[in-house]
Motif scaffolding. Sequence first.
Motif, short mmCIF file in Angstrom:
data_model
loop_
_atom_site.label_atom_id
_atom_site.label_comp_id
_atom_site.label_asym_id
_atom_site.label_seq_id
_atom_site.Cartn_x
_atom_site.Cartn_y
_atom_site.Cartn_z
N ILE A 151 0.84 -1.20 0.00
CA ILE A 151 0.00 0.00 0.00
C ILE A 151 0.87 1.26 0.00
O ILE A 151 0.66 2.18 -0.79
CB ILE A 151 -0.95 -0.01 1.22
CG1 ILE A 151 -2.05 -1.05 1.03
CG2 ILE A 151 -1.56 1.37 1.45
CD1 ILE A 151 -2.97 -1.24 2.21
N ILE A 176 -7.00 10.66 -3.39
CA ILE A 176 -7.49 9.54 -4.19
C ILE A 176 -6.69 8.25 -3.93
O ILE A 176 -7.28 7.22 -3.59
CB ILE A 176 -7.55 9.93 -5.68
CG1 ILE A 176 -8.68 10.96 -5.84
CG2 ILE A 176 -7.80 8.73 -6.58
CD1 ILE A 176 -8.69 11.69 -7.14
N PRO A 177 -5.34 8.29 -4.05
CA PRO A 177 -4.61 7.07 -3.66
C PRO A 177 -4.84 6.66 -2.21
O PRO A 177 -4.88 5.46 -1.89
CB PRO A 177 -3.14 7.43 -3.89
CG PRO A 177 -3.09 8.86 -4.25
CD PRO A 177 -4.45 9.29 -4.66
N VAL A 185 -9.76 1.44 0.89
CA VAL A 185 -10.67 0.43 0.32
C VAL A 185 -9.94 -0.91 0.19
O VAL A 185 -10.47 -1.96 0.59
CB VAL A 185 -11.19 0.92 -1.06
CG1 VAL A 185 -11.97 -0.20 -1.74
CG2 VAL A 185 -12.08 2.15 -0.86
N ALA A 186 -8.71 -0.88 -0.31
CA ALA A 186 -7.94 -2.11 -0.44
C ALA A 186 -7.74 -2.77 0.92
O ALA A 186 -7.87 -4.00 1.06
CB ALA A 186 -6.58 -1.82 -1.09
N CYS A 237 -8.09 4.81 -2.12
CA CYS A 237 -7.86 3.47 -2.70
C CYS A 237 -7.19 2.57 -1.67
O CYS A 237 -7.53 1.39 -1.54
CB CYS A 237 -6.99 3.57 -3.95
SG CYS A 237 -7.77 4.45 -5.30
N ALA A 238 -6.22 3.15 -0.93
CA ALA A 238 -5.51 2.37 0.08
C ALA A 238 -6.48 1.85 1.14
O ALA A 238 -6.44 0.67 1.51
CB ALA A 238 -4.41 3.22 0.73
#
Lengths: 180, 186
Positions: free
Chosen positions: A144, A161-162, A168-169, A165-166
């Motif tokens: 991550i 945004i990243p 959610v992952a 995403c992190a």
Amino acid sequence: MTGNLLLKMAFIFASTALVSIGGIATMIPEIHRQAVEINGWMTNDVFVSTFAISQIAPGPNILLMSLVGWRVAGVAGLAVATLSTVVPTSLVALAANRAENRLARAAWYATLRKALPPIVVGLILASAFVTARVAVRDWLGVAIALGVALAINLTKVNPLIPLICAVVAGVIAGRLGFFG
Amino acid sequence: MSTLETPPPVKMTRLDLMTGFMLVGLFGFGGIAASAYHVIVERRKWLSPKEYASVLGLGQVLPGANLINMTTIIGDRFHGAVGAALALSGLISAPLFILVALAELHDRYAELPDVRAATLAAGAGAVGLTFGTGAKLARNILNSPTAVAFCALTFASIGVMRWPMLQTILVLAPFAAAAGFWRREK
């Protein structure tokens, strides 16, 4: 007792902020050192969640200091931490703004401006290293962190945004049973 | 008091100043620099892009948070020290409430597996953010052996040795300045 604690915190935050060239991120190793290692205000785990929350919240990144203050001494701690991080450096900024033209002509100022950036890079990388040692705990954490680092190096997206995403992952991996 | 050569191009009341910076704070999810530019230059047109760059440049060389410094300077240029105080309180107040609400919410549900995973992932992501920023800067700044040496010394002192930041900077900065000065003289 609380008065002493607040005074100590104010001194630590103000003096560190005054040498935090290159932005607040450079303060993080010292804040971790003081809050976790020297004064035992919080455990490593609490520091990690405090750091994570302050990075997700909107606003300037002095919010980490504010939240450390909140964890240590509630509303009074929040106020003291925020003010001691903001006020002394703002007074310096105020003075510098009013002396800008004189500053711009001073030789020592130009020399210092050229000399400091490598130190700033060292501080930011140290900040990443120190926080990685407490906040990155397994291979998914490494993946991550590297993914976010790559994303902000290769693209111009809003860093949120990243970061989203992190998260959610992480939640998906947690549901699948190999994270958290 | 103001170092702006031309008078401020726009009329701005103290209330405007405060609400403007409140917007900056509220829009600043994940990178407040972008939201500051949006509000100050594009939306309210307080500064031209060039003026903005110069104020930001000054804010970046000063100690402390770049954006806090910039807010102080803009507040001062339009309404003096009172303006600086108003702009700063506008910038910080709303994010502080959101921050505390988030922290309380987190603490209440910290035991839930989803919240735990999300927090850990956000922490790792934030590390990546810092590392990515450092790597980006390193590519542009570390262009001489002296620069690499001072970067490495700083990293080792703060990151590995965990020496106190105040003393480390007070020792390293004069040496870095001296090295820069010596190279120029040569």
